[in-house]
Design a protein around this motif. Structure first.
Motif, PDB file in Angstrom:
ATOM      1  N   LEU A  36      55.237 -60.414 -20.164  1.00  0.00           N
ATOM      2  CA  LEU A  36      54.807 -59.067 -19.815  1.00  0.00           C
ATOM      3  C   LEU A  36      53.363 -59.123 -19.332  1.00  0.00           C
ATOM      4  N   ASP A  37      53.119 -58.576 -18.143  1.00  0.00           N
ATOM      5  CA  ASP A  37      51.767 -58.543 -17.566  1.00  0.00           C
ATOM      6  C   ASP A  37      50.857 -57.639 -18.384  1.00  0.00           C
ATOM      7  N   THR A  38      49.641 -58.084 -18.619  1.00  0.00           N
ATOM      8  CA  THR A  38      48.652 -57.256 -19.298  1.00  0.00           C
ATOM      9  C   THR A  38      48.400 -55.986 -18.498  1.00  0.00           C
ATOM     10  N   GLY A  39      48.279 -56.112 -17.188  1.00  0.00           N
ATOM     11  CA  GLY A  39      48.028 -54.947 -16.341  1.00  0.00           C
ATOM     12  C   GLY A  39      49.108 -53.893 -16.480  1.00  0.00           C
ATOM     13  N   SER A  40      50.351 -54.305 -16.614  1.00  0.00           N
ATOM     14  CA  SER A  40      51.457 -53.358 -16.779  1.00  0.00           C
ATOM     15  C   SER A  40      51.351 -52.615 -18.105  1.00  0.00           C
ATOM     16  N   VAL A  41      50.971 -53.329 -19.163  1.00  0.00           N
ATOM     17  CA  VAL A  41      50.803 -52.700 -20.475  1.00  0.00           C
ATOM     18  C   VAL A  41      49.668 -51.685 -20.411  1.00  0.00           C
ATOM     19  N   GLY A  78      37.920 -49.745 -19.990  1.00  0.00           N
ATOM     20  CA  GLY A  78      36.866 -50.737 -19.981  1.00  0.00           C
ATOM     21  C   GLY A  78      37.345 -52.162 -19.748  1.00  0.00           C
ATOM     22  N   ILE A  79      38.652 -52.352 -19.694  1.00  0.00           N
ATOM     23  CA  ILE A  79      39.186 -53.687 -19.431  1.00  0.00           C
ATOM     24  C   ILE A  79      39.138 -53.913 -17.921  1.00  0.00           C
ATOM     25  N   ALA A  85      44.529 -59.286 -15.803  1.00  0.00           N
ATOM     26  CA  ALA A  85      45.326 -60.342 -15.172  1.00  0.00           C
ATOM     27  C   ALA A  85      45.987 -61.198 -16.252  1.00  0.00           C
ATOM     28  N   GLY A  86      47.111 -61.736 -15.926  1.00  0.00           N
ATOM     29  CA  GLY A  86      47.771 -62.663 -16.840  1.00  0.00           C
ATOM     30  C   GLY A  86      48.742 -61.986 -17.788  1.00  0.00           C
ATOM     31  N   LEU A  87      49.205 -62.773 -18.722  1.00  0.00           N
ATOM     32  CA  LEU A  87      50.224 -62.310 -19.662  1.00  0.00           C
ATOM     33  C   LEU A  87      49.594 -61.608 -20.855  1.00  0.00           C
ATOM     34  N   TRP A  88      50.278 -60.564 -21.324  1.00  0.00           N
ATOM     35  CA  TRP A  88      49.767 -59.802 -22.453  1.00  0.00           C
ATOM     36  C   TRP A  88      49.695 -60.668 -23.710  1.00  0.00           C
ATOM     37  N   ALA A  89      50.642 -61.577 -23.888  1.00  0.00           N
ATOM     38  CA  ALA A  89      50.616 -62.458 -25.056  1.00  0.00           C
ATOM     39  C   ALA A  89      49.306 -63.237 -25.106  1.00  0.00           C
ATOM     40  N   THR A  94      43.167 -63.369 -27.097  1.00  0.00           N
ATOM     41  CA  THR A  94      41.807 -63.681 -26.644  1.00  0.00           C
ATOM     42  C   THR A  94      40.911 -62.477 -26.375  1.00  0.00           C
ATOM     43  N   ASP A  95      41.478 -61.325 -26.046  1.00  0.00           N
ATOM     44  CA  ASP A  95      40.664 -60.166 -25.679  1.00  0.00           C
ATOM     45  C   ASP A  95      40.487 -59.251 -26.893  1.00  0.00           C
ATOM     46  N   PRO A  96      39.243 -59.062 -27.351  1.00  0.00           N
ATOM     47  CA  PRO A  96      39.010 -58.225 -28.532  1.00  0.00           C
ATOM     48  C   PRO A  96      39.395 -56.756 -28.331  1.00  0.00           C
ATOM     49  N   ALA A  97      39.601 -56.329 -27.097  1.00  0.00           N
ATOM     50  CA  ALA A  97      39.989 -54.934 -26.840  1.00  0.00           C
ATOM     51  C   ALA A  97      41.266 -54.573 -27.586  1.00  0.00           C
ATOM     52  N   TRP A  98      42.215 -55.500 -27.658  1.00  0.00           N
ATOM     53  CA  TRP A  98      43.500 -55.202 -28.289  1.00  0.00           C
ATOM     54  C   TRP A  98      43.359 -55.017 -29.793  1.00  0.00           C
ATOM     55  N   ALA A  99      42.453 -55.740 -30.415  1.00  0.00           N
ATOM     56  CA  ALA A  99      42.186 -55.541 -31.843  1.00  0.00           C
ATOM     57  C   ALA A  99      41.471 -54.204 -32.056  1.00  0.00           C
ATOM     58  N   GLU A 100      40.587 -53.836 -31.127  1.00  0.00           N
ATOM     59  CA  GLU A 100      39.865 -52.570 -31.224  1.00  0.00           C
ATOM     60  C   GLU A 100      40.791 -51.377 -31.035  1.00  0.00           C
TER      61      GLU A 100
END
Length: 131
Positions: A36-41, A78-79, A85-89, A94-100
């Motif tokens: 799943l693309d991060t951009g799509s999510v 803010g992303i 870009a890339g896969l959501w997994a 790696t991206d702290p935004a998802w934890a926030e």
């Protein structure tokens, strides 16, 4: 009276928030082998956040519930392009935004009337594109 699609959009928002509120390991297990693309999510969640404004106006969500959806929308905005870009997994790890985003998603579920124990959304069948 709420338009017929409001109940579906409310349910979809609650389920997507349940996915965003879940621990990273649960999110990765839900993804399984799907790519799943991060951009799509990001686009899907941004859309749900915008649609929720109208849902609140029509009584499907309490106006105070929107505070957390707005916080999620601002964080997603803010992303940058590189983060989308890339896969959501990969981004989950790696991206702290998802934890926030996890905290306001959990708070939204706890403050929204109804069953706060929403199931995760059904995975999309990558061959048909349906849920």
């Amino acid at each position: 009276m709420n338009p017929p699609g409001d109940a579906h959009l409310r349910t979809w928002t609650l389920r997507f928030m349940a996915l965003l509120a879940a621990e990273t390991q649960v999110q990765l297990a839900w993804l399984g082998e799907r790519e799943l693309d991060t951009g799509s999510v990001v686009e899907e969640v941004e859309l749900l956040c915008r649609l929720s404004e109208g849902l609140a106006e029509r009584g499907a969500f309490a106006p105070e519930s929107l505070r957390d959806l707005r916080a999620i929308g601002r964080r997603l905005a803010g992303i940058d392009a590189t983060g989308r870009a890339g896969l959501w997994a990969d981004a989950l790890a790696t991206d702290p935004a998802w934890a926030e985003i996890r905290t306001p998603a959990r708070r939204f579920l706890l403050t929204t009337p109804g069953d706060g124990r929403q199931p995760l959304p059904r995975p999309v069948d990558r061959h048909t594109g349906s849920h």
